[in-house]
Design a protein around this motif. Structure first.
Motif, PDB file in Angstrom:
ATOM      1  N   ALA A   1       0.825  -1.210   0.000  1.00 53.35           N
ATOM      2  CA  ALA A   1       0.000   0.000   0.000  1.00 53.35           C
ATOM      3  C   ALA A   1       0.860   1.260   0.000  1.00 53.35           C
ATOM      4  CB  ALA A   1      -0.926  -0.012   1.210  1.00 53.35           C
TER       5      ALA A   1
ATOM      6  N   ALA B   1      -2.873   1.107  -6.402  1.00 51.48           N
ATOM      7  CA  ALA B   1      -2.925   1.637  -5.040  1.00 51.48           C
ATOM      8  C   ALA B   1      -4.198   1.193  -4.331  1.00 51.48           C
ATOM      9  CB  ALA B   1      -2.846   3.161  -5.067  1.00 51.48           C
TER      10      ALA B   1
ATOM     11  N   ALA C   1      -3.837  -2.567  -3.548  1.00 51.12           N
ATOM     12  CA  ALA C   1      -2.803  -2.739  -2.525  1.00 51.12           C
ATOM     13  C   ALA C   1      -3.343  -2.359  -1.152  1.00 51.12           C
ATOM     14  CB  ALA C   1      -1.583  -1.892  -2.862  1.00 51.12           C
ATOM     15  N   THR C   2      -4.161  -1.300  -1.094  1.00 50.04           N
ATOM     16  CA  THR C   2      -4.758  -0.900   0.175  1.00 50.04           C
ATOM     17  C   THR C   2      -5.771  -1.937   0.652  1.00 50.04           C
ATOM     18  OG1 THR C   2      -4.501   1.416  -0.468  1.00 50.04           O
ATOM     19  CG2 THR C   2      -5.931   0.968   1.405  1.00 50.04           C
TER      20      THR C   2
ATOM     21  N   PHE D   1      -3.777  -4.567   2.224  1.00 46.22           N
ATOM     22  CA  PHE D   1      -3.366  -4.128   3.555  1.00 46.22           C
ATOM     23  C   PHE D   1      -4.503  -4.332   4.549  1.00 46.22           C
ATOM     24  CE2 PHE D   1      -2.134  -0.174   6.242  1.00 46.22           C
ATOM     25  CZ  PHE D   1      -1.582  -0.992   7.219  1.00 46.22           C
TER      26      PHE D   1
ATOM     27  N   LEU E   1      -6.851   3.235   6.027  1.00 45.27           N
ATOM     28  CA  LEU E   1      -7.573   2.407   5.068  1.00 45.27           C
ATOM     29  C   LEU E   1      -8.671   3.165   4.318  1.00 45.27           C
ATOM     30  CD1 LEU E   1      -7.960  -0.849   7.222  1.00 45.27           C
ATOM     31  CD2 LEU E   1      -6.221  -0.360   5.489  1.00 45.27           C
TER      32      LEU E   1
ATOM     33  N   VAL F   1      -1.874   6.263   4.535  1.00 45.73           N
ATOM     34  CA  VAL F   1      -1.320   4.907   4.547  1.00 45.73           C
ATOM     35  C   VAL F   1      -0.125   4.819   5.493  1.00 45.73           C
ATOM     36  CG1 VAL F   1      -0.116   3.189   3.163  1.00 45.73           C
ATOM     37  CG2 VAL F   1      -2.139   4.297   2.250  1.00 45.73           C
TER      38      VAL F   1
END
Length: 288
Positions: A151, A178, A181-182, A185, A229, A265
């Motif tokens: 992230a 992105a 990826a978040t 996470f 998040l 992040v």
């Protein structure tokens, strides 16, 4: 346990570095977002160097590094070796990108870079795993470190794309990266929290009630969840619904807003690491 700030900074910046490296390597292997590679590698190298220096502060006396290397089975020694290997890979890839190499050599190093980008955060997380601290003794801890690295790295490149004025296609590519990826996470963070909840030797110091409504609730809900998040997902999620023209994403695609997403992040990654430390109580009270 108190927060170990030098190690937290090392893990945070190391994760940012490897996230950038991983997405640059993916860019090389897919042939996309070529304009972001050089800047991404520079950020990766700077973050790795600064993080490594922060880690050295934890040792007190830098000369202790030689004693650490004498025991390669220790987590700290493995972190140090991983840091050196990662630095070599980043430098090698940086040279190849500057030379505008496009042959098998750069793709081979990119594959190696992807492996290093995953292995490094896993090693830094695995170094904490020990049976004496139930909140740390789970493989989902290093897996969460990988999710956080992804992230942070994706958002760093997303910001670079905005600052450099990358074209719509490149910005959409890294913006979508992105977002996912978040999401990764978020999933890895949830898995880690579940692992804490079912860990052996339950104790109030390691209870999730501290996060949900206790003394760590503000840190968890505001920094780990909302900033770490929700905000990044809102900033990057618009790229999923943008057309080829990028219509409807202007408000969320300028560098200031994306910078806020990156800060979110970073704040979330730092917060969950602080929570890890603060919930890392020992089972000593059960033994004596």
């Amino acid at each position: 346990m108190d927060v170990q700030w030098p190690l937290l900074i090392f893990g945070l910046l190391g994760g940012l570095s490897m996230g950038c490296l991983g997405f640059v390597c993916a860019s090389i292997l897919t042939g996309k977002a070529a304009s972001l590679r050089l800047s991404g590698l520079v950020v990766s190298l700077i973050a790795l160097v600064v993080g490594g220096l922060a880690s050295a502060l934890h040792m007190g006396n830098p000369a202790r590094i030689f004693h650490i290397l004498a025991n390669v089975q220790s987590g700290i020694a493995q972190e140090l070796i991983a840091c050196v290997v990662a630095g070599i890979v980043v430098l090698a890839l940086l040279v190849l990108v500057v030379k505008q190499s496009s042959g098998a050599a750069i793709k081979t190093v990119a594959v190696l870079g992807l492996i290093v980008a995953v292995a490094f955060p896993f090693i830094t997380g695995k170094a904490y795993m020990q049976g004496a601290r139930p909140a740390w003794d789970t493989v989902f801890l290093p897996i969460m470190f990988i999710g956080a690295a992804a992230a942070m790295g994706a958002f760093a490149l997303y910001l670079i794309a905005a600052i450099k004025g990358a074209d719509t296609e490149e910005k959409a590519f890294i913006g979508k990266a992105a977002f996912f990826a978040t999401v990764t996470f978020a999933v890895t963070m949830a898995l880690y929290l579940v692992a804490i909840a079912v860990a052996p030797y339950p104790d109030p110091s390691r209870s999730l009630s501290r996060l949900l409504s206790g003394d760590l609730a503000l840190m968890f809900w505001l920094f780990a969840v909302v900033l770490g998040l929700v905000l990044p997902l809102l900033v990057s999620g618009t790229q999923l619904f943008a057309g080829k023209s990028g219509a409807g994403t202007a408000a969320f695609s300028n560098s200031t807003v994306i910078a806020l997403g990156l800060c979110g992040v970073l704040a979330g990654s730092a917060a969950i690491r602080m929570i890890m430390y603060l919930m890392g109580s020992s089972i000593q009270s059960f033994i004596y």
